[in-house]
Design a protein around this motif. Structure first.
Motif, PDB file in Angstrom:
ATOM      1  N   ARG A   1       0.841  -1.206   0.000  1.00  0.00           N
ATOM      2  CA  ARG A   1       0.000   0.000   0.000  1.00  0.00           C
ATOM      3  C   ARG A   1       0.872   1.251   0.000  1.00  0.00           C
ATOM      4  NH1 ARG A   1      -3.144   0.896   4.655  1.00  0.00           N
ATOM      5  NH2 ARG A   1      -4.335   2.388   3.416  1.00  0.00           N
ATOM      6  N   ALA A   2       1.982   1.194   0.757  1.00  0.00           N
ATOM      7  CA  ALA A   2       2.877   2.355   0.837  1.00  0.00           C
ATOM      8  C   ALA A   2       3.612   2.579  -0.485  1.00  0.00           C
ATOM      9  CB  ALA A   2       3.873   2.170   1.981  1.00  0.00           C
TER      10      ALA A   2
ATOM     11  N   GLU B   1       2.440   1.867  -3.393  1.00  0.00           N
ATOM     12  CA  GLU B   1       1.407   2.448  -4.251  1.00  0.00           C
ATOM     13  C   GLU B   1       1.233   3.935  -3.975  1.00  0.00           C
ATOM     14  OE1 GLU B   1      -2.546   0.330  -5.722  1.00  0.00           O
ATOM     15  OE2 GLU B   1      -2.721   1.027  -3.651  1.00  0.00           O
ATOM     16  N   ALA B   2       1.228   4.300  -2.690  1.00  0.00           N
ATOM     17  CA  ALA B   2       1.036   5.705  -2.312  1.00  0.00           C
ATOM     18  C   ALA B   2       2.261   6.557  -2.628  1.00  0.00           C
ATOM     19  CB  ALA B   2       0.702   5.802  -0.821  1.00  0.00           C
TER      20      ALA B   2
ATOM     21  N   GLN C   1       4.461   5.906  -4.988  1.00  0.00           N
ATOM     22  CA  GLN C   1       4.759   5.812  -6.417  1.00  0.00           C
ATOM     23  C   GLN C   1       6.216   5.417  -6.683  1.00  0.00           C
ATOM     24  OE1 GLN C   1       2.171   7.239  -9.180  1.00  0.00           O
ATOM     25  NE2 GLN C   1       1.273   6.021  -7.538  1.00  0.00           N
TER      26      GLN C   1
ATOM     27  N   LYS D   1       5.632   6.719   3.826  1.00  0.00           N
ATOM     28  CA  LYS D   1       4.216   6.441   3.579  1.00  0.00           C
ATOM     29  C   LYS D   1       3.680   5.389   4.550  1.00  0.00           C
ATOM     30  CE  LYS D   1       3.207   9.306   0.329  1.00  0.00           C
ATOM     31  NZ  LYS D   1       2.226  10.398   0.593  1.00  0.00           N
TER      32      LYS D   1
ATOM     33  N   LEU E   1       0.221   6.147   6.623  1.00  0.00           N
ATOM     34  CA  LEU E   1      -1.012   5.394   6.405  1.00  0.00           C
ATOM     35  C   LEU E   1      -1.385   4.571   7.635  1.00  0.00           C
ATOM     36  CD1 LEU E   1      -0.217   4.021   2.831  1.00  0.00           C
ATOM     37  CD2 LEU E   1      -1.839   5.855   3.390  1.00  0.00           C
TER      38      LEU E   1
END
Length: 405
Positions: free
Chosen positions: A320-321, A323-324, A326, A336, A340
């Motif tokens: 998820r991190a 993805e956040a 990039q 990140k 999150l």
């Protein structure tokens, strides 16, 4: 002159076309066009059941939830057995980082291996997701690219004693394995008992890997303490529980700082009944944990330990991190991860703190009597939820150099 300017203009125009073709998140991006995750743990020794191939399965389950890709790039999973040797673990991590392009290594389940790889990863700007006990991972030895999931020596020593003293278990006797691990847990238990106005009536220390605890347990029994604490783990903890059952230590509560559901499964309810400890995860806690754990069981023929569920959570949160952020660049991803919330079957509203410690609730549990168990793996009664701010030390207590004092 005209030709020179024309050539210069054509070159600039070509450069503009190349730049326009780059992805919108152009920065570090995804190295090697693939996100590589390594699971490094004990796959053949005493910790193989609590982590081992089960952690590999759990990590793959997290990857599968992403459809096997992140930011349009493939996710690859590698695994290796460190054999509980720091030099072997470090050599494998160096190979993964320097030649295989691995971005993150998770699990460890052994503090000495974890410390060695955490230091290397710091130098390589790679991420480590640690499921091992020492509180120093997020204290004296903290790193800007590492996080500690699951549990610590503080949560399972101090936290366990604090919760029980609060519930009226005021007198204790400690049966401690005589090396740094046991002594650290005993010190944390003493601190919590003292702060709760309880008493430690005595302590006896035994050598590592002893096969006979009869004399130590008889001293604990004669103390009449309400609680007998086995400040040990693995084979010593199992030996203590088995022999305590043989001696019929029933009027005293038996506790241990580190117990996994695989330990209880191996011991059997007849021996482990009444044992109290703190855990980060229990498969039968709610509908979501049951649903995920049944999927795990279908792959492993065993319910997940807290380490295996924690590895799933850590890998999922890492993705998820990525993805956040990039990118899979280490410090950017960790930033990140700290921003999150951790929200999954392992933890609701968990948070990776500034020192890398993932804060989450813990659970005080008791092993059921055989007559209370309705099915295989139906082993625990949850006695209390220990909120994250009570289970773990405050940020002010941290000795992490990253923490602003």
């Amino acid at each position: 002159m005209f030709r020179t300017n024309f050539a210069r203009g054509a070159a600039l125009g070509g450069l503009a076309l190349v730049l326009s073709a780059l992805p919108a998140f152009a920065g570090p991006g995804i190295s090697d066009d693939v996100v590589k995750i390594g699971i490094l743990n004990d796959q053949s020794g005493p910790y193989a059941d609590l982590s081992g191939q089960g952690s590999v399965v759990a990590a793959q389950m997290a990857i599968d939830e992403f459809g096997g890709t992140v930011l349009g790039k493939k996710i690859e999973l590698l695994s290796a057995d460190h054999q509980n040797k720091a030099d072997i673990g470090l050599a494998k991590a160096r190979e993964w980082f320097d030649r295989a392009g691995v971005d993150v290594i998770a699990d460890f389940s052994n503090s000495s291996v974890g410390f060695a790889v955490q230091s290397l990863a710091r130098d390589r700007d790679k991420v480590t997701l640690i499921a091992a006990a020492s509180s120093d991972f997020t204290s004296k030895s903290c790193s800007a690219t590492s996080a500690q999931w699951v549990y610590t020596s503080y949560s399972n020593g101090y936290g366990l004693a604090k919760a029980l003293v609060k519930s009226g278990y005021s007198s204790w006797f400690l049966v401690t394995v005589d090396y740094a691990f046991g002594q650290a847990f005993a010190a944390d238990i003493r601190k919590a008992v003292s702060e709760g106005k309880g008493q430690v009536l005595g302590e006896v220390r035994h050598p590592l890997n002893t096969s006979d605890m009869s004399s130590y347990l008889l001293q604990a029994q004669s103390s009449k303490a309400k609680v007998v604490a086995l400040a040990s783990a693995g084979a010593d903890m199992a030996t203590g529980i088995k022999q305590a059952a043989e001696f019929g230590i029933a009027d005293q509560s038996l506790v241990a700082p580190i117990v996994f559901i695989t330990d209880v499964h191996s011991l059997g309810l007849a021996a482990a009944k009444g044992l109290k400890f703190v855990t980060a995860f229990y498969w039968d806690r709610n509908e979501e944990t049951r649903a995920w754990s049944k999927k795990f069981f279908a792959k492993r023929n065993a319910m997940p330990t807290m380490t295996q569920a924690g590895v799933y959570s850590a890998v999922r949160h890492y993705l998820r991190a990525v993805e956040a952020a990039q990118t899979d660049e280490g410090q950017a991803v960790m930033t990140k991860m700290k921003e999150l919330p951790v929200d999954d079957i392992f933890s609701r509203n968990g948070k990776v703190r500034e020192d890398g410690l993932m804060l989450h609730d813990m659970y005080l549990v008791e092993v059921k009597q055989p007559s209370e168990s309705k099915a295989p793996w139906d082993y625990y009664k949850i006695l209390a939820t220990i909120p994250a701010d009570q289970a773990f030390p405050s940020l002010e207590q941290s000795e992490c150099p990253l923490v602003r004092k």
